[in-house]
Design an enzyme around this catalytic site. Structure first.
Site, mmCIF file in Angstrom:
data_model
loop_
_atom_site.group_PDB
_atom_site.id
_atom_site.type_symbol
_atom_site.label_atom_id
_atom_site.label_comp_id
_atom_site.label_asym_id
_atom_site.label_seq_id
_atom_site.Cartn_x
_atom_site.Cartn_y
_atom_site.Cartn_z
ATOM 1 N N CYS A 1 0.813 -1.228 0.000
ATOM 2 C CA CYS A 1 0.000 0.000 0.000
ATOM 3 C C CYS A 1 0.846 1.277 0.000
ATOM 4 O O CYS A 1 0.347 2.351 -0.315
ATOM 5 C CB CYS A 1 -0.955 0.003 1.174
ATOM 6 S SG CYS A 1 -2.147 -1.346 1.101
ATOM 7 N N HIS B 1 -3.053 7.562 1.865
ATOM 8 C CA HIS B 1 -3.483 6.232 1.425
ATOM 9 C C HIS B 1 -4.901 6.027 1.940
ATOM 10 O O HIS B 1 -5.212 6.365 3.077
ATOM 11 C CB HIS B 1 -2.542 5.168 1.993
ATOM 12 C CG HIS B 1 -3.033 3.770 1.778
ATOM 13 N ND1 HIS B 1 -3.478 3.340 0.554
ATOM 14 C CD2 HIS B 1 -3.172 2.719 2.628
ATOM 15 C CE1 HIS B 1 -3.864 2.078 0.659
ATOM 16 N NE2 HIS B 1 -3.695 1.676 1.908
ATOM 17 N N ASN C 1 -10.005 0.312 -0.503
ATOM 18 C CA ASN C 1 -8.542 0.342 -0.422
ATOM 19 C C ASN C 1 -7.975 -0.269 -1.703
ATOM 20 O O ASN C 1 -8.103 -1.466 -1.920
ATOM 21 C CB ASN C 1 -8.098 -0.446 0.812
ATOM 22 C CG ASN C 1 -6.596 -0.464 1.009
ATOM 23 O OD1 ASN C 1 -5.840 -0.085 0.106
ATOM 24 N ND2 ASN C 1 -6.160 -0.908 2.163
HETATM 25 O O1 UT7 Z 1 -3.801 -0.757 3.412
HETATM 26 C C1 UT7 Z 1 -2.926 -1.335 4.323
HETATM 27 C C2 UT7 Z 1 -3.247 -0.914 5.653
HETATM 28 N N1 UT7 Z 1 -4.472 -1.532 6.102
HETATM 29 C C3 UT7 Z 1 -5.221 -0.882 6.937
HETATM 30 O O2 UT7 Z 1 -4.924 0.233 7.237
HETATM 31 C C4 UT7 Z 1 -6.388 -1.582 7.572
HETATM 32 C C5 UT7 Z 1 -6.329 -1.327 9.035
HETATM 33 N N2 UT7 Z 1 -7.395 -1.892 9.789
HETATM 34 C C6 UT7 Z 1 -8.694 -1.468 9.698
HETATM 35 O O3 UT7 Z 1 -9.026 -0.642 8.875
HETATM 36 C C7 UT7 Z 1 -9.679 -2.003 10.700
HETATM 37 O O4 UT7 Z 1 -8.980 -2.671 11.721
HETATM 38 C C8 UT7 Z 1 -10.731 -2.961 10.083
HETATM 39 C C9 UT7 Z 1 -11.688 -2.177 9.215
HETATM 40 C C10 UT7 Z 1 -10.023 -4.038 9.276
HETATM 41 C C11 UT7 Z 1 -11.539 -3.604 11.207
HETATM 42 O O5 UT7 Z 1 -12.140 -2.615 12.001
HETATM 43 P P1 UT7 Z 1 -12.035 -2.678 13.586
HETATM 44 O O6 UT7 Z 1 -12.816 -1.569 14.120
HETATM 45 O O7 UT7 Z 1 -10.571 -2.733 13.926
HETATM 46 O O8 UT7 Z 1 -12.782 -4.019 13.901
HETATM 47 P P2 UT7 Z 1 -12.205 -5.308 14.641
HETATM 48 O O9 UT7 Z 1 -11.231 -5.998 13.793
HETATM 49 O O10 UT7 Z 1 -11.827 -4.922 16.023
HETATM 50 O O11 UT7 Z 1 -13.518 -6.156 14.711
HETATM 51 C C12 UT7 Z 1 -14.653 -5.743 15.478
HETATM 52 C C13 UT7 Z 1 -15.747 -6.758 15.281
HETATM 53 C C14 UT7 Z 1 -15.280 -8.205 15.437
HETATM 54 O O12 UT7 Z 1 -16.319 -8.929 16.068
HETATM 55 P P3 UT7 Z 1 -16.238 -9.269 17.626
HETATM 56 O O13 UT7 Z 1 -14.959 -10.059 17.807
HETATM 57 O O14 UT7 Z 1 -16.206 -7.946 18.314
HETATM 58 O O15 UT7 Z 1 -17.464 -10.058 17.844
HETATM 59 C C15 UT7 Z 1 -15.140 -8.691 14.018
HETATM 60 O O16 UT7 Z 1 -15.310 -10.071 13.907
HETATM 61 O O17 UT7 Z 1 -16.246 -6.649 13.935
HETATM 62 C C16 UT7 Z 1 -16.267 -7.958 13.347
HETATM 63 N N3 UT7 Z 1 -16.104 -7.805 11.917
HETATM 64 C C17 UT7 Z 1 -17.141 -7.614 11.098
HETATM 65 N N4 UT7 Z 1 -18.461 -7.500 11.326
HETATM 66 C C18 UT7 Z 1 -19.268 -7.292 10.275
HETATM 67 C C19 UT7 Z 1 -14.972 -7.828 11.190
HETATM 68 N N5 UT7 Z 1 -15.253 -7.640 9.897
HETATM 69 C C20 UT7 Z 1 -16.592 -7.501 9.815
HETATM 70 C C21 UT7 Z 1 -17.479 -7.282 8.743
HETATM 71 N N6 UT7 Z 1 -18.807 -7.175 9.019
HETATM 72 N N7 UT7 Z 1 -17.076 -7.143 7.474
#
Ligand code: UT7
Length: 328
Positions: free
Chosen positions: A118, A255, A285
């Site tokens: 990225c 980005h 992304n």
């Molecule tokens: O380009 C390279 C760099 N990449 C990035 O910058 C990405 C960086 N990370 C992110 O943007 C975020 O961490 C994500 C968007 C990937 C995830 O968001 P988050 O607020 O960090 O969510 P999380 O991973 O803490 O997950 C929260 C909850 C989890 O459920 P539980 O364990 O709380 O029950 C996940 O399983 O959200 C759940 N979850 C979803 N729910 C519905 C994860 N993906 C999804 C989804 N739909 N698509």
């Protein structure tokens, strides 16, 4: 310093290409356990473009390159080098850049790929700048192009909803400046990597391991924390190298991974969101394509104007991160 004493690499033109197929968040509701609401609120993404069958990274890169050449009013015969930033090349080799070179009918000069995921466009720009400053090239096509839809795990809701396909390009050319920050062109840059974080964001296949392309794996939360901390730091450092700060910035062109990362970074830099180019809602992304796409869309929206000060920043798998300060 006296007038005309410094070589600068200046953006002469910009262009982009997006595949025609637009995929709204609601399409994922049918495939995995997710909702439009979750994707919008956690990422800011509303839709993304996916490449059509037969459409490749090099074909999208070529479209973007043509648009940038048109915008610059430069013929392909006037280009000395092509750099493509990508992690999703058509083939293991030749490079996507060589393929773009062929598709543009260019048989002189040289072409190569840069792989910094990225942050790839930042790395490619820094390389192009070095080629221009060293006298190796006078005019370089710098392209970011990706087909991440081909390396997604469609059963993993935490990653498959995040990415999109597309390409963006700039024509970077040699110009003279007076050595001050009033010069147009690249004024400063900063690059970092730390390979010990490799397990946070990677693709689980490759030539010398599985012999397959593999699929993307990410510990989203951990990457998020690194992103918020490292992006503001690298942008600050690159600006400070030339005596500038967030106050001097007309546009952050970040980005485009997650709107929450983009706004947290802007906040840490003391830059209000009305001075940030945001395209993540439309594109998702697109990895190395996201910054040149944002430059091109930002220009066509009438946001980015000649003479304005831009800071671009990105982080990706590796981890790799970095920033470029550029006067448009
Ligand atoms: O380009 C390279 C760099 N990449 C990035 O910058 C990405 C960086 N990370 C992110 O943007 C975020 O961490 C994500 C968007 C990937 C995830 O968001 P988050 O607020 O960090 O969510 P999380 O991973 O803490 O997950 C929260 C909850 C989890 O459920 P539980 O364990 O709380 O029950 C996940 O399983 O959200 C759940 N979850 C979803 N729910 C519905 C994860 N993906 C999804 C989804 N739909 N698509």
């Amino acid at each position: 310093m006296s007038s005309g004493s410094v070589v600068r690499a200046v953006v002469r033109g910009v262009g982009h290409y997006l595949p025609t197929r637009v995929v709204p968040n609601t399409e994922f509701e049918e495939k995995v356990d997710t909702t439009d609401e979750w994707i919008r609120t956690r990422t800011g993404i509303e839709r993304r473009h996916f490449a059509a069958e037969g459409e490749t990274t090099s074909s999208m890169a070529t479209h973007a390159a043509r648009a940038a050449l048109d915008d610059a009013g430069v013929a392909i015969g006037e280009i000395d080098a092509i750099i493509v930033a990508t992690s999703t090349p058509d083939l293991t080799f030749p490079s996507a850049a060589s393929m773009v070179q062929a598709q543009l009918g260019m048989t002189r000069g040289f072409a190569f790929d840069v792989q910094a995921v990225c942050a790839g466009f930042i790395y490619a720009l820094v390389n192009a700048n070095a080629l221009i400053l060293s006298g190796q090239a006078g005019r370089v096509l710098v392209i970011g192009a990706e087909t991440f839809s081909r390396i997604l795990d469609w059963s993993d809701r935490s990653t498959c909803v995040l990415f999109g396909d597309g390409a963006g390009a700039v024509v970077l050319e040699k110009a003279e400046g007076d050595g001050s920050v009033a010069d147009r062109g690249i004024l400063s840059s900063e690059l970092h990597s730390d390979g010990t974080y490799g397990d946070l964001l990677y693709v689980d296949g490759g030539v010398s391991t599985t012999g397959t392309a593999g699929v993307l794996k990410m510990q989203g939360n951990a990457v998020f924390r690194h992103a918020v901390e490292k992006l503001a730091d690298t942008a600050h450092t690159a600006l400070a190298k030339v005596g500038l700060s967030g106050d001097d910035v007309d546009w952050i062109v970040p980005h485009q991974a997650n709107l929450r990362i983009i706004s947290a970074t802007a906040q840490r830099m003391g830059v209000p969101m009305d001075r940030v180019v945001v395209t993540v809602q439309e594109h998702g992304n697109t990895s190395a394509a996201s910054i040149p796409l944002a430059l091109s869309v930002g220009k066509s929206r009438g946001q980015i104007k000649p003479g304005q000060l831009l800071v671009m920043e990105a982080i990706g798998g590796g981890l790799v991160w970095g920033s470029v300060v550029l006067r448009w």
